[in-house]
Design a protein around this motif. Structure first.
Motif, mmCIF file in Angstrom:
data_model
loop_
_atom_site.group_PDB
_atom_site.id
_atom_site.type_symbol
_atom_site.label_atom_id
_atom_site.label_comp_id
_atom_site.label_asym_id
_atom_site.label_seq_id
_atom_site.Cartn_x
_atom_site.Cartn_y
_atom_site.Cartn_z
ATOM 1 N N ALA A 33 75.842 50.943 44.124
ATOM 2 C CA ALA A 33 76.660 51.651 43.137
ATOM 3 C C ALA A 33 75.902 52.861 42.575
ATOM 4 C CB ALA A 33 77.075 50.709 42.010
ATOM 5 N N VAL A 34 74.619 52.694 42.347
ATOM 6 C CA VAL A 34 73.792 53.812 41.864
ATOM 7 C C VAL A 34 73.724 54.903 42.934
ATOM 8 C CG1 VAL A 34 71.494 54.503 41.075
ATOM 9 C CG2 VAL A 34 72.458 52.308 40.322
ATOM 10 N N LEU A 35 73.516 54.509 44.191
ATOM 11 C CA LEU A 35 73.479 55.496 45.278
ATOM 12 C C LEU A 35 74.822 56.211 45.426
ATOM 13 C CD1 LEU A 35 71.443 53.580 48.011
ATOM 14 C CD2 LEU A 35 70.675 55.508 46.604
ATOM 15 N N ASN A 36 75.932 55.484 45.259
ATOM 16 C CA ASN A 36 77.258 56.103 45.356
ATOM 17 C C ASN A 36 77.441 57.169 44.283
ATOM 18 O OD1 ASN A 36 77.848 54.399 47.495
ATOM 19 N ND2 ASN A 36 79.102 53.017 46.279
ATOM 20 N N LYS A 37 77.012 56.876 43.067
ATOM 21 C CA LYS A 37 77.126 57.847 41.975
ATOM 22 C C LYS A 37 76.233 59.060 42.244
ATOM 23 C CE LYS A 37 78.439 59.293 37.906
ATOM 24 N NZ LYS A 37 79.723 59.975 37.804
ATOM 25 N N LEU A 38 75.023 58.822 42.736
ATOM 26 C CA LEU A 38 74.126 59.928 43.079
ATOM 27 C C LEU A 38 74.728 60.794 44.188
ATOM 28 C CD1 LEU A 38 70.698 58.066 42.959
ATOM 29 C CD2 LEU A 38 71.467 59.868 41.389
ATOM 30 N N ALA A 47 68.140 60.156 45.032
ATOM 31 C CA ALA A 47 68.461 59.085 45.974
ATOM 32 C C ALA A 47 67.285 58.836 46.921
ATOM 33 C CB ALA A 47 69.717 59.429 46.764
ATOM 34 N N GLN A 48 66.659 59.902 47.400
ATOM 35 C CA GLN A 48 65.486 59.756 48.262
ATOM 36 C C GLN A 48 64.369 59.032 47.518
ATOM 37 O OE1 GLN A 48 65.326 63.981 48.979
ATOM 38 N NE2 GLN A 48 65.767 63.711 51.157
ATOM 39 N N TRP A 49 64.167 59.416 46.272
ATOM 40 C CA TRP A 49 63.127 58.768 45.469
ATOM 41 C C TRP A 49 63.443 57.283 45.307
ATOM 42 C CZ3 TRP A 49 62.937 55.827 41.140
ATOM 43 C CH2 TRP A 49 61.669 55.584 40.599
ATOM 44 N N LEU A 50 64.692 56.961 44.949
ATOM 45 C CA LEU A 50 65.080 55.570 44.729
ATOM 46 C C LEU A 50 64.920 54.752 46.007
ATOM 47 C CD1 LEU A 50 66.198 53.561 42.657
ATOM 48 C CD2 LEU A 50 68.496 54.181 43.432
ATOM 49 N N MET A 51 65.398 55.271 47.125
ATOM 50 C CA MET A 51 65.269 54.550 48.399
ATOM 51 C C MET A 51 63.808 54.382 48.791
ATOM 52 S SD MET A 51 68.252 56.126 50.767
ATOM 53 C CE MET A 51 69.867 55.426 50.790
ATOM 54 N N GLY A 52 62.997 55.390 48.504
ATOM 55 C CA GLY A 52 61.577 55.312 48.828
ATOM 56 C C GLY A 52 60.829 54.285 47.994
ATOM 57 N N HIS A 53 61.274 54.076 46.760
ATOM 58 C CA HIS A 53 60.598 53.137 45.865
ATOM 59 C C HIS A 53 61.188 51.732 45.875
ATOM 60 C CE1 HIS A 53 58.773 56.823 44.412
ATOM 61 N NE2 HIS A 53 57.839 56.055 43.894
ATOM 62 N N VAL A 54 62.474 51.612 46.183
ATOM 63 C CA VAL A 54 63.109 50.295 46.236
ATOM 64 C C VAL A 54 63.165 49.776 47.675
ATOM 65 C CG1 VAL A 54 65.234 49.013 45.754
ATOM 66 C CG2 VAL A 54 64.427 50.732 44.133
ATOM 67 N N GLY A 55 63.322 50.691 48.616
ATOM 68 C CA GLY A 55 63.340 50.308 50.026
ATOM 69 C C GLY A 55 64.743 50.070 50.556
ATOM 70 N N PRO A 56 64.846 49.828 51.864
ATOM 71 C CA PRO A 56 66.147 49.602 52.489
ATOM 72 C C PRO A 56 66.636 48.174 52.251
ATOM 73 C CG PRO A 56 64.440 49.425 54.130
ATOM 74 C CD PRO A 56 63.762 49.840 52.841
ATOM 75 N N THR A 57 67.935 47.979 52.472
ATOM 76 C CA THR A 57 68.509 46.641 52.450
ATOM 77 C C THR A 57 68.835 46.244 53.887
ATOM 78 O OG1 THR A 57 70.802 47.366 52.258
ATOM 79 C CG2 THR A 57 69.553 47.093 50.193
ATOM 80 N N ASN A 88 77.022 67.785 52.460
ATOM 81 C CA ASN A 88 75.654 68.030 52.017
ATOM 82 C C ASN A 88 74.641 67.118 52.714
ATOM 83 O OD1 ASN A 88 76.328 70.142 50.117
ATOM 84 N ND2 ASN A 88 77.262 68.550 48.886
ATOM 85 N N TRP A 89 74.318 65.991 52.110
ATOM 86 C CA TRP A 89 73.263 65.112 52.620
ATOM 87 C C TRP A 89 73.810 63.792 53.128
ATOM 88 C CZ3 TRP A 89 68.199 66.253 53.240
ATOM 89 C CH2 TRP A 89 67.725 67.412 52.624
ATOM 90 N N LEU A 90 73.217 63.292 54.216
ATOM 91 C CA LEU A 90 73.478 61.954 54.740
ATOM 92 C C LEU A 90 72.148 61.208 54.711
ATOM 93 C CD1 LEU A 90 75.244 59.831 56.175
ATOM 94 C CD2 LEU A 90 74.589 60.925 58.343
ATOM 95 N N LEU A 91 72.072 60.146 53.887
ATOM 96 C CA LEU A 91 70.844 59.355 53.768
ATOM 97 C C LEU A 91 71.143 57.891 54.037
ATOM 98 C CD1 LEU A 91 69.461 60.714 50.352
ATOM 99 C CD2 LEU A 91 68.954 61.577 52.637
ATOM 100 N N ALA A 92 70.279 57.235 54.801
ATOM 101 C CA ALA A 92 70.415 55.808 55.062
ATOM 102 C C ALA A 92 69.051 55.145 54.943
ATOM 103 C CB ALA A 92 70.989 55.563 56.451
ATOM 104 N N GLY A 93 69.031 53.992 54.295
ATOM 105 C CA GLY A 93 67.791 53.228 54.193
ATOM 106 C C GLY A 93 67.382 52.657 55.539
#
Length: 130
Positions: A33-38, A47-57, A88-93
Motif C-alpha cells: 500500500a505504501v509502494l502504491n501511494k509512492l 520507493a527505491q530506498w524503501l525496497m532497498g531497506h526492507v527488501g523484496p517479498t 515514469n518508473w517501473l520498480l520490482a523487488g
C-alpha cells in the motif's frame, strides 16, 4: 509486511520521507500500500530506498498487462502475459517478466532478472539485480 514509523526511524529514513509517511499512514501501512501511494506520486527515489531497506517479498503479481500513467512499484515479482507500459518508473523487488515488451518513460529496476518477449526500453536506464 507492515511499515511503521518505528521501522522507518530504525532504518534512517529522511525527514521529508518520514513526514510524508506520517501524513498518509499515521497508523502504519502495509508495504505494498505504501509502494502504491509512492507510485501514484512518482516518488521512485523513496520507493527505491524503501525496497532497498526492507527488501523484496515472495509475492508474485500476475496480470494480463500493465499500463500506468505514472509509475508502478511492486515489492515482489511481476509476471505479465502482454505489454508493460508505464509513463515514469517501473520498480520490482523481485524479477520482471513480460510476454511482450516493457516500456518505461524513465527507468526500470528489478531485484532479479528482467525478461521481455519483444524488447525493453527505458528513458533513463535499466538495472537488474542488486
Amino acid at each position: 509486511m507492515q511499515i511503521t514509523k518505528e521501522l522507518l526511524k530504525e532504518k534512517g529514513a529522511c525527514t521529508d520521507g518520514y513526514r510524508w509517511f506520517c501524513e498518509y499512514f499515521p497508523e502504519g501501512g502495509e508495504y505494498q500500500a505504501v509502494l502504491n501511494k509512492l507510485a501514484k506520486e512518482n516518488r521512485a527515489d523513496w520507493a527505491q530506498w524503501l525496497m532497498g531497506h526492507v527488501g523484496p517479498t515472495n509475492a508474485v503479481l500476475e496480470l494480463e498487462e500493465i499500463s500506468a500513467e505514472a509509475s508502478f512499484f511492486f515489492a515482489g515479482k511481476i509476471v505479465v502475459k502482454g505489454l508493460i507500459k508505464v509513463a515514469n518508473w517501473l520498480l520490482a523487488g523481485g524479477g520482471i517478466k513480460a510476454g511482450e515488451g516493457i516500456k518505461a518513460g524513465w527507468g526500470i529496476e528489478a531485484g532479479w532478472g528482467i525478461e521481455a518477449g519483444e524488447g525493453i526500453e527505458a528513458g533513463e536506464g535499466i538495472e537488474a539485480g542488486r
